[in-house]
Design a protein around this motif. Structure first.
Motif, PDB file in Angstrom:
ATOM      1  N   PHE A  55       0.840  -1.195   0.000  1.00  0.00           N
ATOM      2  CA  PHE A  55       0.000   0.000   0.000  1.00  0.00           C
ATOM      3  C   PHE A  55       0.879   1.251   0.000  1.00  0.00           C
ATOM      4  O   PHE A  55       0.620   2.205  -0.742  1.00  0.00           O
ATOM      5  N   LEU A  56       1.916   1.253   0.799  1.00  0.00           N
ATOM      6  CA  LEU A  56       2.824   2.396   0.844  1.00  0.00           C
ATOM      7  C   LEU A  56       3.457   2.635  -0.527  1.00  0.00           C
ATOM      8  O   LEU A  56       3.554   3.781  -0.977  1.00  0.00           O
ATOM      9  N   ARG A  57       3.858   1.568  -1.204  1.00  0.00           N
ATOM     10  CA  ARG A  57       4.437   1.718  -2.552  1.00  0.00           C
ATOM     11  C   ARG A  57       3.411   2.309  -3.519  1.00  0.00           C
ATOM     12  O   ARG A  57       3.761   3.132  -4.379  1.00  0.00           O
ATOM     13  N   LYS A  58       2.153   1.916  -3.384  1.00  0.00           N
ATOM     14  CA  LYS A  58       1.095   2.470  -4.239  1.00  0.00           C
ATOM     15  C   LYS A  58       0.922   3.961  -3.971  1.00  0.00           C
ATOM     16  O   LYS A  58       0.796   4.754  -4.913  1.00  0.00           O
ATOM     17  N   VAL A  59       0.932   4.345  -2.702  1.00  0.00           N
ATOM     18  CA  VAL A  59       0.776   5.764  -2.352  1.00  0.00           C
ATOM     19  C   VAL A  59       1.955   6.570  -2.883  1.00  0.00           C
ATOM     20  O   VAL A  59       1.773   7.649  -3.461  1.00  0.00           O
ATOM     21  N   VAL A  60       3.155   6.057  -2.724  1.00  0.00           N
ATOM     22  CA  VAL A  60       4.351   6.754  -3.221  1.00  0.00           C
ATOM     23  C   VAL A  60       4.285   6.900  -4.738  1.00  0.00           C
ATOM     24  O   VAL A  60       4.556   7.979  -5.284  1.00  0.00           O
ATOM     25  N   SER A  61       3.891   5.840  -5.431  1.00  0.00           N
ATOM     26  CA  SER A  61       3.765   5.893  -6.888  1.00  0.00           C
ATOM     27  C   SER A  61       2.727   6.930  -7.301  1.00  0.00           C
ATOM     28  O   SER A  61       2.934   7.689  -8.248  1.00  0.00           O
ATOM     29  N   VAL A  96      -9.311   3.881  -0.760  1.00  0.00           N
ATOM     30  CA  VAL A  96      -9.857   2.556  -1.045  1.00  0.00           C
ATOM     31  C   VAL A  96      -9.404   2.087  -2.423  1.00  0.00           C
ATOM     32  O   VAL A  96      -9.016   0.938  -2.608  1.00  0.00           O
ATOM     33  N   HIS A  97      -9.444   3.002  -3.382  1.00  0.00           N
ATOM     34  CA  HIS A  97      -9.017   2.663  -4.744  1.00  0.00           C
ATOM     35  C   HIS A  97      -7.551   2.222  -4.769  1.00  0.00           C
ATOM     36  O   HIS A  97      -7.217   1.177  -5.334  1.00  0.00           O
ATOM     37  N   LEU A  98      -6.675   3.020  -4.167  1.00  0.00           N
ATOM     38  CA  LEU A  98      -5.249   2.679  -4.164  1.00  0.00           C
ATOM     39  C   LEU A  98      -5.012   1.337  -3.481  1.00  0.00           C
ATOM     40  O   LEU A  98      -4.229   0.518  -3.960  1.00  0.00           O
ATOM     41  N   ASP A  99      -5.703   1.098  -2.400  1.00  0.00           N
ATOM     42  CA  ASP A  99      -5.547  -0.162  -1.680  1.00  0.00           C
ATOM     43  C   ASP A  99      -5.992  -1.345  -2.531  1.00  0.00           C
ATOM     44  O   ASP A  99      -5.390  -2.415  -2.470  1.00  0.00           O
ATOM     45  N   HIS A 100      -6.994  -1.148  -3.349  1.00  0.00           N
ATOM     46  CA  HIS A 100      -7.585  -2.236  -4.131  1.00  0.00           C
ATOM     47  C   HIS A 100      -6.804  -2.558  -5.405  1.00  0.00           C
ATOM     48  O   HIS A 100      -6.951  -3.648  -5.952  1.00  0.00           O
ATOM     49  N   LEU A 101      -5.997  -1.642  -5.897  1.00  0.00           N
ATOM     50  CA  LEU A 101      -5.303  -1.849  -7.172  1.00  0.00           C
ATOM     51  C   LEU A 101      -4.459  -3.113  -7.167  1.00  0.00           C
ATOM     52  O   LEU A 101      -3.815  -3.439  -6.180  1.00  0.00           O
ATOM     53  N   ASN A 102      -4.455  -3.804  -8.313  1.00  0.00           N
ATOM     54  CA  ASN A 102      -3.762  -5.083  -8.421  1.00  0.00           C
ATOM     55  C   ASN A 102      -2.416  -4.988  -9.141  1.00  0.00           C
ATOM     56  O   ASN A 102      -1.829  -6.002  -9.475  1.00  0.00           O
ATOM     57  N   ASP A 103      -1.954  -3.784  -9.389  1.00  0.00           N
ATOM     58  CA  ASP A 103      -0.671  -3.617 -10.064  1.00  0.00           C
ATOM     59  C   ASP A 103      -0.024  -2.334  -9.563  1.00  0.00           C
ATOM     60  O   ASP A 103      -0.702  -1.306  -9.414  1.00  0.00           O
ATOM     61  N   TYR A 138      -6.487  -4.334 -17.678  1.00  0.00           N
ATOM     62  CA  TYR A 138      -5.192  -5.004 -17.600  1.00  0.00           C
ATOM     63  C   TYR A 138      -4.110  -3.954 -17.806  1.00  0.00           C
ATOM     64  O   TYR A 138      -4.229  -3.060 -18.648  1.00  0.00           O
ATOM     65  N   ILE A 139      -3.038  -4.070 -17.059  1.00  0.00           N
ATOM     66  CA  ILE A 139      -2.012  -3.029 -17.085  1.00  0.00           C
ATOM     67  C   ILE A 139      -1.384  -2.873 -18.462  1.00  0.00           C
ATOM     68  O   ILE A 139      -1.118  -1.752 -18.902  1.00  0.00           O
ATOM     69  N   GLN A 140      -1.172  -3.959 -19.205  1.00  0.00           N
ATOM     70  CA  GLN A 140      -0.576  -3.847 -20.540  1.00  0.00           C
ATOM     71  C   GLN A 140      -1.500  -3.065 -21.473  1.00  0.00           C
ATOM     72  O   GLN A 140      -1.026  -2.295 -22.315  1.00  0.00           O
ATOM     73  N   ASP A 141      -2.807  -3.271 -21.323  1.00  0.00           N
ATOM     74  CA  ASP A 141      -3.762  -2.526 -22.143  1.00  0.00           C
ATOM     75  C   ASP A 141      -3.734  -1.042 -21.792  1.00  0.00           C
ATOM     76  O   ASP A 141      -3.803  -0.187 -22.675  1.00  0.00           O
ATOM     77  N   LEU A 142      -3.607  -0.740 -20.510  1.00  0.00           N
ATOM     78  CA  LEU A 142      -3.504   0.671 -20.090  1.00  0.00           C
ATOM     79  C   LEU A 142      -2.243   1.308 -20.660  1.00  0.00           C
ATOM     80  O   LEU A 142      -2.286   2.443 -21.140  1.00  0.00           O
ATOM     81  N   HIS A 143      -1.135   0.587 -20.589  1.00  0.00           N
ATOM     82  CA  HIS A 143       0.117   1.117 -21.149  1.00  0.00           C
ATOM     83  C   HIS A 143      -0.061   1.412 -22.640  1.00  0.00           C
ATOM     84  O   HIS A 143       0.342   2.481 -23.118  1.00  0.00           O
TER      85      HIS A 143
END
Length: 166
Positions: A55-61, A96-103, A138-143
């Motif tokens: 979660f911390l890495r998600k917040v930093v990102s 909640v969104h950041l916590d839920h992200l799968n990538d 999917y993350i590749q599709d977002l990229h």
């Protein structure tokens, strides 16, 4: 006694009590010898530590991905100060969104959408729809979408469910 020592003593006591209770409930001597509760607590503690670090890495990102100028951020803060309910809702939805992200790459996309809301290009409702789409994609599709890459039919089909493409 410091709080951390009290907490550890409390956990150890709870483990011992639970082990005794299980011993009383079980007849099988082999099963009684397994320190089930101790393992469970330790596994839960490790799982919690891993989850907290992710979660911390998600917040930093997310924070590193923000590009809105400070003046626009301050305007948004001022707007939020005038509407405490909205301020609370925006914060809750974002966390909640950041916590839920799968990538771990997805928070950067969330930051772009948040920047758009701060700049006034989208409202809070649109922000919510777009971050939900980020979560679903999917993350590749977002990229590929973010980079303007020509997406094949499969990639387009997977993005349809997000609402990002028709």
């Amino acid at each position: 006694m410091p709080d951390s020592e009290l907490r550890k003593l409390g956990e150890e006591t709870a483990i011992e009590i639970a082990d005794i209770a299980i011993d009383q409930l079980l007849d099988d001597e082999l099963i009684k010898e397994l320190p089930l509760i101790g393992w469970g607590v330790k596994a839960a503690r490790v799982t919690g530590m891993i989850r907290d670090r992710l979660f911390l890495r998600k917040v930093v990102s997310f924070v590193h991905g923000l590009q809105t100028p400070n003046a626009k951020r301050q305007e948004f803060r001022d707007k939020m100060a005038g509407d405490p309910k909205l301020r609370k809702k925006v914060g809750e939805v974002l966390l909640v969104h950041l916590d839920h992200l799968n990538d771990l790459d997805k928070p950067a996309y969330t930051a772009r959408i948040y920047d758009a809301m701060l700049a006034g290009y989208i409202d809070f409702g649109q922000f919510r729809k777009l971050i939900d789409a980020i979560d679903l994609a999917y993350i590749q599709d977002l990229h590929g979408l973010a980079n303007g890459t020509d997406l094949d039919k499969g990639e387009m089909a997977s993005l349809v469910r997000t609402g990002l493409v028709d």
